[in-house]
Scaffold this motif. Structure first.
Motif, PDB file in Angstrom:
ATOM      1  N   ILE A 230       0.836  -1.203   0.000  1.00  0.00           N
ATOM      2  CA  ILE A 230       0.000   0.000   0.000  1.00  0.00           C
ATOM      3  C   ILE A 230       0.868   1.248   0.000  1.00  0.00           C
ATOM      4  CG2 ILE A 230      -1.638   1.353   1.372  1.00  0.00           C
ATOM      5  CD1 ILE A 230      -2.814  -1.338   2.334  1.00  0.00           C
ATOM      6  N   VAL A 231       1.892   1.261   0.844  1.00  0.00           N
ATOM      7  CA  VAL A 231       2.768   2.427   0.927  1.00  0.00           C
ATOM      8  C   VAL A 231       3.506   2.647  -0.392  1.00  0.00           C
ATOM      9  CG1 VAL A 231       4.849   3.335   2.035  1.00  0.00           C
ATOM     10  CG2 VAL A 231       3.036   2.315   3.420  1.00  0.00           C
ATOM     11  N   ARG A 232       4.038   1.567  -0.950  1.00  0.00           N
ATOM     12  CA  ARG A 232       4.770   1.697  -2.215  1.00  0.00           C
ATOM     13  C   ARG A 232       3.892   2.299  -3.304  1.00  0.00           C
ATOM     14  NH1 ARG A 232       4.711  -1.537  -6.330  1.00  0.00           N
ATOM     15  NH2 ARG A 232       3.799  -3.263  -5.136  1.00  0.00           N
ATOM     16  N   ARG A 233       2.649   1.821  -3.392  1.00  0.00           N
ATOM     17  CA  ARG A 233       1.750   2.346  -4.420  1.00  0.00           C
ATOM     18  C   ARG A 233       1.304   3.764  -4.102  1.00  0.00           C
ATOM     19  NH1 ARG A 233      -2.057  -2.268  -6.980  1.00  0.00           N
ATOM     20  NH2 ARG A 233      -0.615  -4.005  -6.960  1.00  0.00           N
ATOM     21  N   ALA A 234       1.050   4.029  -2.831  1.00  0.00           N
ATOM     22  CA  ALA A 234       0.519   5.333  -2.442  1.00  0.00           C
ATOM     23  C   ALA A 234       1.538   6.443  -2.627  1.00  0.00           C
ATOM     24  CB  ALA A 234       0.048   5.300  -0.997  1.00  0.00           C
ATOM     25  N   THR A 235       2.827   6.123  -2.504  1.00  0.00           N
ATOM     26  CA  THR A 235       3.835   7.166  -2.622  1.00  0.00           C
ATOM     27  C   THR A 235       3.934   7.745  -4.028  1.00  0.00           C
ATOM     28  OG1 THR A 235       5.507   5.412  -2.849  1.00  0.00           O
ATOM     29  CG2 THR A 235       5.290   6.464  -0.680  1.00  0.00           C
ATOM     30  N   GLY A 236       3.227   7.158  -4.957  1.00  0.00           N
ATOM     31  CA  GLY A 236       3.117   7.776  -6.272  1.00  0.00           C
ATOM     32  C   GLY A 236       2.147   8.942  -6.271  1.00  0.00           C
ATOM     33  N   HIS A 237       1.401   9.096  -5.163  1.00  0.00           N
ATOM     34  CA  HIS A 237       0.376  10.139  -5.089  1.00  0.00           C
ATOM     35  C   HIS A 237       0.533  11.035  -3.858  1.00  0.00           C
ATOM     36  CE1 HIS A 237      -1.692   7.776  -8.182  1.00  0.00           C
ATOM     37  NE2 HIS A 237      -1.448   6.712  -7.423  1.00  0.00           N
ATOM     38  N   VAL A 238       1.095  10.482  -2.783  1.00  0.00           N
ATOM     39  CA  VAL A 238       1.230  11.243  -1.538  1.00  0.00           C
ATOM     40  C   VAL A 238       2.635  11.038  -0.979  1.00  0.00           C
ATOM     41  CG1 VAL A 238      -1.229  11.048  -0.996  1.00  0.00           C
ATOM     42  CG2 VAL A 238       0.371   9.331  -0.111  1.00  0.00           C
ATOM     43  N   ASP A 239       2.983  11.808   0.061  1.00  0.00           N
ATOM     44  CA  ASP A 239       4.295  11.632   0.682  1.00  0.00           C
ATOM     45  C   ASP A 239       4.299  10.353   1.528  1.00  0.00           C
ATOM     46  OD1 ASP A 239       3.398  12.244   3.445  1.00  0.00           O
ATOM     47  OD2 ASP A 239       3.165  14.280   2.681  1.00  0.00           O
ATOM     48  N   THR A 240       5.486   9.945   1.943  1.00  0.00           N
ATOM     49  CA  THR A 240       5.640   8.668   2.647  1.00  0.00           C
ATOM     50  C   THR A 240       4.884   8.632   3.967  1.00  0.00           C
ATOM     51  OG1 THR A 240       7.826   8.369   1.640  1.00  0.00           O
ATOM     52  CG2 THR A 240       7.327   7.038   3.593  1.00  0.00           C
ATOM     53  N   ALA A 241       4.924   9.726   4.715  1.00  0.00           N
ATOM     54  CA  ALA A 241       4.221   9.748   6.003  1.00  0.00           C
ATOM     55  C   ALA A 241       2.722   9.561   5.811  1.00  0.00           C
ATOM     56  CB  ALA A 241       4.505  11.068   6.728  1.00  0.00           C
ATOM     57  N   THR A 242       2.159  10.228   4.798  1.00  0.00           N
ATOM     58  CA  THR A 242       0.729  10.083   4.517  1.00  0.00           C
ATOM     59  C   THR A 242       0.422   8.668   4.039  1.00  0.00           C
ATOM     60  OG1 THR A 242       0.567  12.423   3.932  1.00  0.00           O
ATOM     61  CG2 THR A 242      -1.208  10.986   3.180  1.00  0.00           C
ATOM     62  N   ALA A 243       1.324   8.105   3.241  1.00  0.00           N
ATOM     63  CA  ALA A 243       1.129   6.732   2.755  1.00  0.00           C
ATOM     64  C   ALA A 243       1.035   5.752   3.921  1.00  0.00           C
ATOM     65  CB  ALA A 243       2.265   6.342   1.818  1.00  0.00           C
ATOM     66  N   TRP A 244       1.880   5.932   4.936  1.00  0.00           N
ATOM     67  CA  TRP A 244       1.821   5.046   6.096  1.00  0.00           C
ATOM     68  C   TRP A 244       0.548   5.264   6.903  1.00  0.00           C
ATOM     69  CZ3 TRP A 244       3.966   0.657   6.977  1.00  0.00           C
ATOM     70  CH2 TRP A 244       5.185   0.345   6.387  1.00  0.00           C
ATOM     71  N   ARG A 245       0.051   6.496   6.955  1.00  0.00           N
ATOM     72  CA  ARG A 245      -1.221   6.741   7.639  1.00  0.00           C
ATOM     73  C   ARG A 245      -2.358   6.041   6.912  1.00  0.00           C
ATOM     74  NH1 ARG A 245       1.048  11.951   8.641  1.00  0.00           N
ATOM     75  NH2 ARG A 245       0.039  12.854   6.809  1.00  0.00           N
ATOM     76  N   ILE A 246      -2.300   6.030   5.581  1.00  0.00           N
ATOM     77  CA  ILE A 246      -3.316   5.319   4.801  1.00  0.00           C
ATOM     78  C   ILE A 246      -3.251   3.816   5.100  1.00  0.00           C
ATOM     79  CG2 ILE A 246      -3.971   4.612   2.460  1.00  0.00           C
ATOM     80  CD1 ILE A 246      -3.168   7.442   1.540  1.00  0.00           C
ATOM     81  N   ALA A 247      -2.040   3.269   5.140  1.00  0.00           N
ATOM     82  CA  ALA A 247      -1.885   1.839   5.443  1.00  0.00           C
ATOM     83  C   ALA A 247      -2.406   1.519   6.838  1.00  0.00           C
ATOM     84  CB  ALA A 247      -0.414   1.442   5.314  1.00  0.00           C
ATOM     85  N   ASP A 248      -2.131   2.394   7.792  1.00  0.00           N
ATOM     86  CA  ASP A 248      -2.637   2.187   9.149  1.00  0.00           C
ATOM     87  C   ASP A 248      -4.163   2.201   9.164  1.00  0.00           C
ATOM     88  OD1 ASP A 248      -0.089   2.036  10.145  1.00  0.00           O
ATOM     89  OD2 ASP A 248      -0.013   4.146  10.760  1.00  0.00           O
TER      90      ASP A 248
END
Length: 328
Positions: free
Chosen positions: A77-95
């Motif tokens: 999820i984080v790997r895919r999300a970082t194409g759209h948001v920053d890493t910290a936000t990507a981890w919040r999405i995964a959480d």
């Protein structure tokens, strides 16, 4: 694919599964799926708003249902999300996704693959499994053929993964969000229909959303419509139309997965699946960047999905022609 294509062309009305009414198919909320039939709402947990704002326009489910249902790992999820948001936000999405209470299946599981998800290796294996030998039974009656339920018959045709990073066409996940010109057409009709469905997700509201998307994508009064009704006179924007139909198709599939539905739901839902394949097939008449990537493979899969869920409504000739191409 010889036996499969013959079965489709010989029995365009295989089983009356499509004659069922949606009310006969939609059941009570499945056990162990708390809240799946409730309205889609935003939670107040870190990451949910980020997902809704940055991801949901393509995922179609604004609560992130598909990411949890298909058991995407945090790192994926984080790997895919970082194409759209920053890493910290990507981890919040995964959480946030980890908090969802839904049943999970393996990420690479193919939804709606008939025959319990089994994909047969060859046409011979299909024939032997269905008829006992690698030949068309001479004594096979029309009644016996019509009694075969395509939703339960394992085939050698692999259908669509939810998301396939290796191939951005042979999957359920939309490539792009619905364009603002489609959402706002005719007094924001599409946006209103989608909002209504999300507030009260039922077969009726889903059907109306499908109809509004389909109409806005074809209406001659909408200059941004990529799928004109008179496509013989006005060529479609093949890729844009394919993407729009994929988005609508994904929303219909997500509704079914959310409720554990494996049979006919609504004709408008399954028609959109067919129209997705039809646009891929039409695009084969053009070349270069105007053609839907992997157009033939995409078309046969979307056609087959629509046919097996609604065989009394869809002409199997389109699918059989594509399957016969595999034999050449």
């Amino acid at each position: 694919m010889k036996i499969l294509s013959r079965m489709l062309s010989s029995a365009p009305l295989v089983l009356a599964v499509a004659a069922c009414h949606p009310e006969e198919i939609v059941t009570a909320e499945p056990a162990g799926h708390p809240g799946l039939n409730a309205a889609i709402v935003y939670l107040t947990l870190p990451g949910d708003q980020a997902f809704a704002q940055e991801c949901a326009t393509c995922h179609t489910a604004r609560d992130g249902f598909d990411l949890h249902y298909f058991a995407y790992t945090d790192t994926n999820i984080v790997r895919r999300a970082t194409g759209h948001v920053d890493t910290a936000t990507a981890w919040r999405i995964a959480d946030y996704i980890r908090t969802l209470q839904t049943a999970s299946v393996p990420e690479n599981q193919v939804p709606f693959q008939p025959g319990g998800g089994l994909v047969l290796a060859t046409d011979i294996a299909f024939a032997v499994r269905l008829f006992g030998s690698d030949q068309w039974p001479a004594a096979l009656t029309s009644a016996a053929l019509l009694a075969i339920n395509p939703l339960t018959v394992a085939t050698q045709l692999p259908l669509l993964q939810w998301s396939d990073e290796k191939d951005k066409t042979i999957e359920w996940m939309p490539k792009k969000p619905i364009s603002p010109a489609i959402l706002s057409f005719n007094g924001n009709q599409v946006q209103h229909a989608i909002d209504t469905y999300e507030a009260t997700p039922t077969v009726a509201t889903l059907s109306l959303a499908m109809e509004s998307i389909n109409t806005a994508g074809k209406n001659a009064n909408n200059p941004a419509a990529p799928c004109p009704y008179l496509w013989r006179k006005t060529p479609p924007d093949y890729i844009a139309c394919f993407n729009l139909n994929t988005w609508a198709s994904s929303m219909g599939a997500e509704y079914m997965l959310r409720r554990g539905l494996t049979g006919f739901v609504d004709r408008r839902v399954h028609n959109i699946w067919w129209e997705t394949g039809f646009m891929a097939q039409l695009s084969r008449n053009v070349s270069g960047p105007l053609q839907v990537p992997e157009a033939r493979a995409a078309a046969e899969r979307w056609f087959y999905l629509s046919w097996m869920f609604d065989p009394t409504n869809v002409q199997a000739i389109y699918t059989t022609g594509l399957l016969r191409e595999r034999q050449r």
